[in-house]
Each structure stands twice: as structure tokens, then as C-alpha cells.
Scaffold this motif. Structure first.
Motif, PDB file in Angstrom:
ATOM      1  N   GLY A  23       0.782  -1.223   0.000  1.00 22.78           N
ATOM      2  CA  GLY A  23       0.000   0.000   0.000  1.00 22.78           C
ATOM      3  C   GLY A  23       0.811   1.267   0.000  1.00 22.78           C
ATOM      4  N   LEU A  24       2.097   1.193  -0.382  1.00 21.08           N
ATOM      5  CA  LEU A  24       2.937   2.377  -0.412  1.00 21.08           C
ATOM      6  C   LEU A  24       2.876   3.086  -1.755  1.00 21.08           C
ATOM      7  CD1 LEU A  24       6.048   1.041   1.520  1.00 21.08           C
ATOM      8  CD2 LEU A  24       4.287   2.603   2.349  1.00 21.08           C
ATOM      9  N   VAL A  25       2.114   2.550  -2.687  1.00 20.55           N
ATOM     10  CA  VAL A  25       1.865   3.207  -3.961  1.00 20.55           C
ATOM     11  C   VAL A  25       0.364   3.452  -4.067  1.00 20.55           C
ATOM     12  CG1 VAL A  25       2.026   3.049  -6.461  1.00 20.55           C
ATOM     13  CG2 VAL A  25       3.844   2.108  -5.038  1.00 20.55           C
ATOM     14  N   PRO A  26      -0.056   4.694  -4.340  1.00  9.92           N
ATOM     15  CA  PRO A  26      -1.499   4.948  -4.467  1.00  9.92           C
ATOM     16  C   PRO A  26      -2.089   4.132  -5.618  1.00  9.92           C
ATOM     17  CG  PRO A  26      -0.226   6.992  -4.356  1.00  9.92           C
ATOM     18  CD  PRO A  26       0.758   5.886  -4.528  1.00  9.92           C
ATOM     19  N   ASP A  27      -3.390   3.879  -5.539  1.00  8.22           N
ATOM     20  CA  ASP A  27      -4.072   3.223  -6.643  1.00  8.22           C
ATOM     21  C   ASP A  27      -3.984   4.088  -7.896  1.00  8.22           C
ATOM     22  OD1 ASP A  27      -4.801   1.122  -5.006  1.00  8.22           O
ATOM     23  OD2 ASP A  27      -6.730   2.030  -4.468  1.00  8.22           O
ATOM     24  N   ARG A  28      -4.017   3.434  -9.041  1.00  5.10           N
ATOM     25  CA  ARG A  28      -3.981   4.157 -10.307  1.00  5.10           C
ATOM     26  C   ARG A  28      -5.213   5.071 -10.376  1.00  5.10           C
ATOM     27  NH1 ARG A  28      -1.286   2.466 -14.848  1.00  5.10           N
ATOM     28  NH2 ARG A  28      -1.032   0.419 -13.872  1.00  5.10           N
ATOM     29  N   ALA A  81       2.233  14.102  -0.357  1.00  2.00           N
ATOM     30  CA  ALA A  81       3.306  13.186   0.034  1.00  2.00           C
ATOM     31  C   ALA A  81       4.380  13.896   0.850  1.00  2.00           C
ATOM     32  CB  ALA A  81       3.940  12.560  -1.202  1.00  2.00           C
ATOM     33  N   LYS A  82       4.878  13.171   1.832  1.00  2.00           N
ATOM     34  CA  LYS A  82       6.044  13.651   2.579  1.00  2.00           C
ATOM     35  C   LYS A  82       7.323  13.293   1.831  1.00  2.00           C
ATOM     36  CE  LYS A  82       7.456  14.271   7.329  1.00  2.00           C
ATOM     37  NZ  LYS A  82       7.022  14.083   8.727  1.00  2.00           N
ATOM     38  N   SER A  83       7.314  12.138   1.162  1.00  2.00           N
ATOM     39  CA  SER A  83       8.443  11.753   0.315  1.00  2.00           C
ATOM     40  C   SER A  83       7.944  10.850  -0.792  1.00  2.00           C
ATOM     41  CB  SER A  83       9.554  11.078   1.135  1.00  2.00           C
ATOM     42  OG  SER A  83       9.060  10.014   1.896  1.00  2.00           O
ATOM     43  N   VAL A  90       5.422   5.921  -2.192  1.00  3.38           N
ATOM     44  CA  VAL A  90       5.026   7.221  -1.658  1.00  3.38           C
ATOM     45  C   VAL A  90       4.863   7.093  -0.152  1.00  3.38           C
ATOM     46  CG1 VAL A  90       3.218   8.989  -1.578  1.00  3.38           C
ATOM     47  CG2 VAL A  90       3.862   7.954  -3.769  1.00  3.38           C
ATOM     48  N   ARG A  91       5.427   8.012   0.551  1.00  3.62           N
ATOM     49  CA  ARG A  91       5.179   8.110   1.990  1.00  3.62           C
ATOM     50  C   ARG A  91       4.205   9.262   2.190  1.00  3.62           C
ATOM     51  NH1 ARG A  91       9.341  10.180   6.550  1.00  3.62           N
ATOM     52  NH2 ARG A  91       8.084   9.749   8.385  1.00  3.62           N
ATOM     53  N   ALA A  92       2.979   8.928   2.490  1.00  2.19           N
ATOM     54  CA  ALA A  92       1.922   9.935   2.546  1.00  2.19           C
ATOM     55  C   ALA A  92       2.127  10.884   3.707  1.00  2.19           C
ATOM     56  CB  ALA A  92       0.562   9.256   2.656  1.00  2.19           C
ATOM     57  N   LEU A 126      12.288  12.419  -3.771  1.00  2.00           N
ATOM     58  CA  LEU A 126      12.047  13.801  -3.362  1.00  2.00           C
ATOM     59  C   LEU A 126      11.391  13.755  -1.995  1.00  2.00           C
ATOM     60  CD1 LEU A 126      10.483  15.310  -6.628  1.00  2.00           C
ATOM     61  CD2 LEU A 126      12.850  15.521  -5.856  1.00  2.00           C
ATOM     62  N   ALA A 127      11.707  14.717  -1.157  1.00  2.00           N
ATOM     63  CA  ALA A 127      11.125  14.711   0.187  1.00  2.00           C
ATOM     64  C   ALA A 127      10.969  16.132   0.698  1.00  2.00           C
ATOM     65  CB  ALA A 127      12.007  13.909   1.149  1.00  2.00           C
TER      66      ALA A 127
END
Length: 262
Positions: free
Chosen positions: A32-37, A98-100, A67-69, A126-127
């Protein structure tokens, strides 16, 4: 080692840890670290919109590795509320906050004509980093510490010209027996904030892969960080790679994105 040098080393390590914390070396999509398309319709195509600080980037969905939300309430790193939170997350009016962000990038997608191998850059991220953190000062203190520990004076005006190099012996077996840090003269090439670029190499096998690191502030509150293998991206190509990578990131930035008023 002086107290200032020790603190510089500690701060560099802590800041690097902040960038990497929360990402997974296993299956990010399954975790779950990648958002759904996003299903945005229109001309969005297979794209996703992601906000880093106040910047919004339009990226091919396939390039988003992790993605780190951003937490729903984060006083240190505020990102404005989206223009329309009712549209699917990842669309223009509701970018993923996103935070990073970790991207999936290989060398040839950035430098297609340099004659380099088509190797993956193990980590490009990127962060959000608070503008109160003196990233460059810590790195320059760290560079000075390496130079003082070196058994020979710093070697200036090497090939590539305009680089200053310091090397220390690590006590490990080759090829990890030497750790080298390069500082590039701002007259030759500088970060977007006008500061010297530092390239750390010979660091051994890093988490996520690679043995070398480049990291600096793209903006006062946004950091770029990437790890690579120096055998795949030799030192004489790093500036061309960094310049082209910056251009790709800038091309993905949504110009004049309008956030709702506070």
C-alpha cells in the motif's frame, strides 16, 4: 574528530534516515505504499499528480515506486488542502499529498546518448524537509572532516576539472577500501540554491542498492536524494546526469498550480 564534525556526521546520517524511513525494500505496491492508479478521465492518461510541499508534479504512474503519505495533520510540513477532495486521489484537483516520493528511473531514460549501461538508479527520491534544517552546512562540515582525516592534502582541479576530492581508507577489503567525497566548485556547477554539489562515493552496499549518494535541496523545503553505482554512472558523468534529472523533474512540475486560499 571535533565536536562540530561529529555533529555534522550525525546530522547527515539522521537526515538520510529521514528520507529513507518508511519505505520498503520488499513489495511496495502490495504493502500500500503506492497509491491506486487514479481514474481521472479526460486527457490525464496514465498519469498521477503528487504534491511535495507546495509543488505539484504530473508523473507517469509507472515511474512512481513508493510514496510516503503526509499525515492528515503535520504542523512541520504543511501542504495545502486540495482544490477538490471529492475527485479521485491522484487527479489534478486532488493530488496525493506526500512527505516523500521514490521514483523508478534508469540511466538511459535520463542520459540516453552518453554511452552508459542501461542500469537502474536504485533510489531516486524527493522529500519535504523543513527549511530550518541546514542541509548544506552539515554536508560541508562533513566534507571538511573527511579532508582532515585524509592522510594527504585534498587533491584539487582533478579530472573532471573543478572537483575537489578527499579520500579516506575504510579498513575494508577492496573495492570498499576507500571512501571518497567530491565537492564541485559552484563556478562549474551548483545546486539550485547556489551551493556546492557534494558527491559521496565508495560507501559500500547501501540499503536499496548503490554505493554512492547525491543529495541537496531543490528548494528551501524540498530535498532530492539519489543512490547509484559508481561503476554504472562514473564520476565524469554525474554532473550531466544531475542536470538532466533536474530538467526531467522541472518538466513534470505543474506550472502555476492554484491551491485554495488558506
Amino acid at each position: 574528530m571535533t565536536g562540530r564534525s561529529f555533529l555534522a556526521c550525525l546530522l547527515v546520517a539522521l537526515m538520510t534516515g529521514l528520507l529513507l524511513f518508511g519505505f520498503s525494500v520488499s513489495s511496495p505496491r502490495a504493502e500500500g505504499l503506492v497509491p491506486d492508479r487514479p481514474q481521472c478521465g479526460g486527457d490525464a492518461g496514465d498519469q498521477i499528480y503528487i504534491a511535495i510541499a507546495h509543488d505539484v508534479f504530473r508523473l507517469p504512474y509507472a515511474t512512481v515506486e513508493q510514496v510516503r503519505a503526509l499525515p492528515s495533520s503535520d504542523d512541520e510540513n504543511p501542504i495545502p488542502a486540495p482544490p477538490d477532495p471529492l475527485v479521485p486521489k491522484g487527479c489534478y484537483a486532488n493530488p496525493v499529498r506526500a512527505k516523500s516520493l521514490r521514483l523508478n528511473i534508469d540511466i538511459l531514460s535520463v542520459l540516453p546518448n552518453a554511452g552508459l549501461p542501461n542500469a537502474t538508479i536504485p533510489y531516486v527520491g524527493l522529500a519535504v524537509m523543513p527549511s530550518t534544517v541546514s542541509w548544506q552546512e552539515a554536508h560541508e562540515d562533513w566534507f571538511g572532516m573527511v579532508c582532515r582525516l585524509n592522510d594527504q592534502p585534498a587533491i584539487a582541479n582533478m579530472i573532471p576539472e573543478g572537483f575537489v576530492r578527499c579520500t579516506i581508507r575504510t579498513g575494508q577489503m577492496p573495492p570498499n577500501d576507500r571512501k571518497t567525497v567530491y565537492m564541485v566548485s559552484p563556478d562549474l556547477y551548483a545546486t539550485p540554491l547556489g551551493e556546492p554539489l557534494l558527491i559521496r562515493t565508495g560507501l559500500g552496499d547501501l540499503l536499496y542498492g548503490g554505493d554512492s549518494i547525491v543529495d541537496y535541496k531543490l528548494e528551501p523545503d524540498v530535498v532530492i536524494y539519489y543512490q547509484f553505482w559508481i561503476k554504472d554512472l562514473p564520476i565524469q558523468h554525474v554532473l550531466d546526469f544531475d542536470r538532466a534529472l533536474r530538467a526531467k523533474i522541472e518538466a513534470a512540475r505543474v506550472k502555476d498550480y492554484v491551491w485554495p486560499p488558506d
